[in-house]
Write a protein that holds these residues in place. Structure first.
Motif, PDB file in Angstrom:
ATOM      1  N   ASP A 138      45.132  50.123  17.071  1.00 16.57           N
ATOM      2  CA  ASP A 138      45.607  49.404  15.893  1.00 16.57           C
ATOM      3  C   ASP A 138      45.056  47.984  15.902  1.00 16.57           C
ATOM      4  OD1 ASP A 138      47.050  51.464  14.751  1.00 16.57           O
ATOM      5  OD2 ASP A 138      48.889  50.974  15.823  1.00 16.57           O
ATOM      6  N   TRP A 139      43.913  47.808  15.269  1.00 15.82           N
ATOM      7  CA  TRP A 139      43.287  46.504  15.130  1.00 15.82           C
ATOM      8  C   TRP A 139      43.460  46.061  13.679  1.00 15.82           C
ATOM      9  CZ3 TRP A 139      40.582  43.907  19.047  1.00 15.82           C
ATOM     10  CH2 TRP A 139      40.437  44.611  20.230  1.00 15.82           C
ATOM     11  N   PHE A 140      44.223  44.988  13.481  1.00 11.61           N
ATOM     12  CA  PHE A 140      44.482  44.474  12.150  1.00 11.61           C
ATOM     13  C   PHE A 140      43.844  43.096  11.998  1.00 11.61           C
ATOM     14  CE2 PHE A 140      47.697  47.632  12.825  1.00 11.61           C
ATOM     15  CZ  PHE A 140      47.838  48.226  11.589  1.00 11.61           C
ATOM     16  N   PHE A 141      43.386  42.822  10.776  1.00 12.95           N
ATOM     17  CA  PHE A 141      42.667  41.584  10.484  1.00 12.95           C
ATOM     18  C   PHE A 141      43.059  41.056   9.111  1.00 12.95           C
ATOM     19  CE2 PHE A 141      40.038  44.128  13.257  1.00 12.95           C
ATOM     20  CZ  PHE A 141      39.522  43.220  14.170  1.00 12.95           C
ATOM     21  N   VAL A 142      42.697  39.799   8.878  1.00 11.93           N
ATOM     22  CA  VAL A 142      42.695  39.223   7.543  1.00 11.93           C
ATOM     23  C   VAL A 142      41.337  38.536   7.396  1.00 11.93           C
ATOM     24  CG1 VAL A 142      43.835  37.045   8.207  1.00 11.93           C
ATOM     25  CG2 VAL A 142      43.975  37.849   5.847  1.00 11.93           C
ATOM     26  N   SER A 143      40.711  38.724   6.238  1.00 13.21           N
ATOM     27  CA  SER A 143      39.390  38.140   5.999  1.00 13.21           C
ATOM     28  C   SER A 143      39.514  36.730   5.456  1.00 13.21           C
ATOM     29  CB  SER A 143      38.613  38.990   4.984  1.00 13.21           C
ATOM     30  OG  SER A 143      38.378  40.279   5.499  1.00 13.21           O
TER      31      SER A 143
ATOM     32  N   TYR B  20      34.159  35.575   7.710  1.00 15.06           N
ATOM     33  CA  TYR B  20      34.767  35.681   9.028  1.00 15.06           C
ATOM     34  C   TYR B  20      36.044  36.505   8.900  1.00 15.06           C
ATOM     35  CZ  TYR B  20      31.837  32.062  11.140  1.00 15.06           C
ATOM     36  OH  TYR B  20      30.786  31.351  11.642  1.00 15.06           O
ATOM     37  N   VAL B  21      36.461  37.106  10.017  1.00 15.72           N
ATOM     38  CA  VAL B  21      37.737  37.813  10.049  1.00 15.72           C
ATOM     39  C   VAL B  21      38.583  37.271  11.188  1.00 15.72           C
ATOM     40  CG1 VAL B  21      36.890  39.914   8.957  1.00 15.72           C
ATOM     41  CG2 VAL B  21      36.846  39.735  11.441  1.00 15.72           C
ATOM     42  N   LEU B  22      39.883  37.228  10.943  1.00 17.51           N
ATOM     43  CA  LEU B  22      40.858  36.761  11.921  1.00 17.51           C
ATOM     44  C   LEU B  22      41.618  37.964  12.464  1.00 17.51           C
ATOM     45  CD1 LEU B  22      42.638  34.501  13.267  1.00 17.51           C
ATOM     46  CD2 LEU B  22      44.071  34.646  11.201  1.00 17.51           C
ATOM     47  N   PRO B  23      41.537  38.229  13.775  1.00 16.24           N
ATOM     48  CA  PRO B  23      42.330  39.319  14.346  1.00 16.24           C
ATOM     49  C   PRO B  23      43.806  38.921  14.387  1.00 16.24           C
ATOM     50  CG  PRO B  23      41.005  38.244  16.059  1.00 16.24           C
ATOM     51  CD  PRO B  23      40.676  37.582  14.764  1.00 16.24           C
ATOM     52  N   LEU B  24      44.661  39.886  14.090  1.00 15.18           N
ATOM     53  CA  LEU B  24      46.102  39.637  14.025  1.00 15.18           C
ATOM     54  C   LEU B  24      46.808  40.375  15.156  1.00 15.18           C
ATOM     55  CD1 LEU B  24      46.420  40.082  10.176  1.00 15.18           C
ATOM     56  CD2 LEU B  24      46.387  37.918  11.448  1.00 15.18           C
ATOM     57  N   LYS B  25      47.315  39.628  16.123  1.00 20.38           N
ATOM     58  CA  LYS B  25      47.992  40.210  17.271  1.00 20.38           C
ATOM     59  C   LYS B  25      49.265  40.946  16.849  1.00 20.38           C
ATOM     60  CE  LYS B  25      47.497  37.089  20.920  1.00 20.38           C
ATOM     61  NZ  LYS B  25      48.030  35.943  21.635  1.00 20.38           N
ATOM     62  N   ARG B  26      49.578  41.992  17.566  1.00 16.31           N
ATOM     63  CA  ARG B  26      50.809  42.736  17.304  1.00 16.31           C
ATOM     64  C   ARG B  26      52.032  41.829  17.399  1.00 16.31           C
ATOM     65  NH1 ARG B  26      51.337  47.337  21.062  1.00 16.31           N
ATOM     66  NH2 ARG B  26      50.045  48.402  19.537  1.00 16.31           N
ATOM     67  N   THR B  27      52.059  40.945  18.390  1.00 13.50           N
ATOM     68  CA  THR B  27      53.221  40.063  18.554  1.00 13.50           C
ATOM     69  C   THR B  27      53.425  39.176  17.327  1.00 13.50           C
ATOM     70  OG1 THR B  27      51.860  38.467  19.774  1.00 13.50           O
ATOM     71  CG2 THR B  27      53.139  40.031  21.080  1.00 13.50           C
ATOM     72  N   VAL B  28      52.325  38.734  16.716  1.00 14.59           N
ATOM     73  CA  VAL B  28      52.423  37.908  15.504  1.00 14.59           C
ATOM     74  C   VAL B  28      52.886  38.764  14.332  1.00 14.59           C
ATOM     75  CG1 VAL B  28      51.132  36.507  13.845  1.00 14.59           C
ATOM     76  CG2 VAL B  28      50.686  36.257  16.300  1.00 14.59           C
TER      77      VAL B  28
ATOM     78  N   GLY C 296      56.915  39.802  10.624  1.00 13.14           N
ATOM     79  CA  GLY C 296      57.358  40.903   9.765  1.00 13.14           C
ATOM     80  C   GLY C 296      56.370  41.321   8.697  1.00 13.14           C
ATOM     81  N   PHE C 297      55.085  41.329   9.007  1.00 15.45           N
ATOM     82  CA  PHE C 297      54.111  41.809   8.029  1.00 15.45           C
ATOM     83  C   PHE C 297      53.292  42.937   8.638  1.00 15.45           C
ATOM     84  CE2 PHE C 297      51.813  38.302  10.117  1.00 15.45           C
ATOM     85  CZ  PHE C 297      50.619  38.915  10.449  1.00 15.45           C
ATOM     86  N   GLY C 298      52.615  43.669   7.757  1.00 18.98           N
ATOM     87  CA  GLY C 298      51.804  44.796   8.201  1.00 18.98           C
ATOM     88  C   GLY C 298      50.679  45.072   7.231  1.00 18.98           C
ATOM     89  N   LEU C 299      50.155  46.265   7.333  1.00 22.93           N
ATOM     90  CA  LEU C 299      49.023  46.708   6.524  1.00 22.93           C
ATOM     91  C   LEU C 299      49.269  46.469   5.036  1.00 22.93           C
ATOM     92  CD1 LEU C 299      46.294  48.201   6.533  1.00 22.93           C
ATOM     93  CD2 LEU C 299      47.582  50.326   6.328  1.00 22.93           C
ATOM     94  N   ASP C 300      48.281  45.894   4.367  1.00 16.95           N
ATOM     95  CA  ASP C 300      48.263  45.623   2.926  1.00 16.95           C
ATOM     96  C   ASP C 300      49.153  44.464   2.486  1.00 16.95           C
ATOM     97  OD1 ASP C 300      46.430  47.715   2.536  1.00 16.95           O
ATOM     98  OD2 ASP C 300      48.042  49.173   2.256  1.00 16.95           O
ATOM     99  N   ASP C 301      49.902  43.855   3.402  1.00 19.52           N
ATOM    100  CA  ASP C 301      50.678  42.669   3.037  1.00 19.52           C
ATOM    101  C   ASP C 301      49.740  41.483   2.863  1.00 19.52           C
ATOM    102  OD1 ASP C 301      53.129  43.965   3.078  1.00 19.52           O
ATOM    103  OD2 ASP C 301      53.539  43.441   5.169  1.00 19.52           O
ATOM    104  N   VAL C 302      50.139  40.515   2.055  1.00 19.19           N
ATOM    105  CA  VAL C 302      49.384  39.283   1.868  1.00 19.19           C
ATOM    106  C   VAL C 302      50.064  38.194   2.695  1.00 19.19           C
ATOM    107  CG1 VAL C 302      48.640  37.523   0.216  1.00 19.19           C
ATOM    108  CG2 VAL C 302      48.560  39.953  -0.406  1.00 19.19           C
ATOM    109  N   VAL C 303      49.261  37.499   3.514  1.00 19.13           N
ATOM    110  CA  VAL C 303      49.801  36.454   4.378  1.00 19.13           C
ATOM    111  C   VAL C 303      49.124  35.125   4.082  1.00 19.13           C
ATOM    112  CG1 VAL C 303      50.485  38.002   6.243  1.00 19.13           C
ATOM    113  CG2 VAL C 303      48.178  37.075   6.235  1.00 19.13           C
TER     114      VAL C 303
END
Length: 98
Positions: free
Chosen positions: A19-24, A69-77, A82-89
């Motif tokens: 589970d690798w999540f990012f925000v561009s 660039y992309v920012l990796p999002l740690k699971r702990t963060v 309280g955010f996940g896939l498809d949420d806007v941060v």
């Protein structure tokens, strides 16, 4: 350099077993980082201090083939905020390396 933006959380689909999540980072802000940042780490990474909500951590942003660039999002963060896939941060990035 300090940048702020909002972005949608997405999952890296190249490896389904992780589970690798990012925000561009928006392209225009990515270009500004690239123009002002002369020191890059492995894989072209740029060290940043990232803030989302009350979570602050140090990591690197990495360039992609489209120039953003992309920012990796740690699971702990993700769990703490309280955010996940498809949420806007809302993201705040301070470039650490000069």
């Amino acid at each position: 350099m300090l940048i702020e933006f909002e972005g949608e959380v997405w999952r890296w689909n190249a490896r389904r077993d992780a589970d690798w999540f990012f925000v561009s980072v928006p392209l225009e802000l990515s270009e500004a980082v690239r123009e002002t940042q002369t020191y890059r780490r492995g894989f072209g990474g740029v060290r940043v201090e990232a803030t989302i909500g009350g979570s602050v951590w140090r990591t690197s942003i990495f360039p992609q083939s489209d120039g953003a660039y992309v920012l990796p999002l740690k699971r702990t963060v993700r769990e703490a905020e309280g955010f996940g896939l498809d949420d806007v941060v809302a993201v705040r990035l301070a470039v650490v390396d000069a």
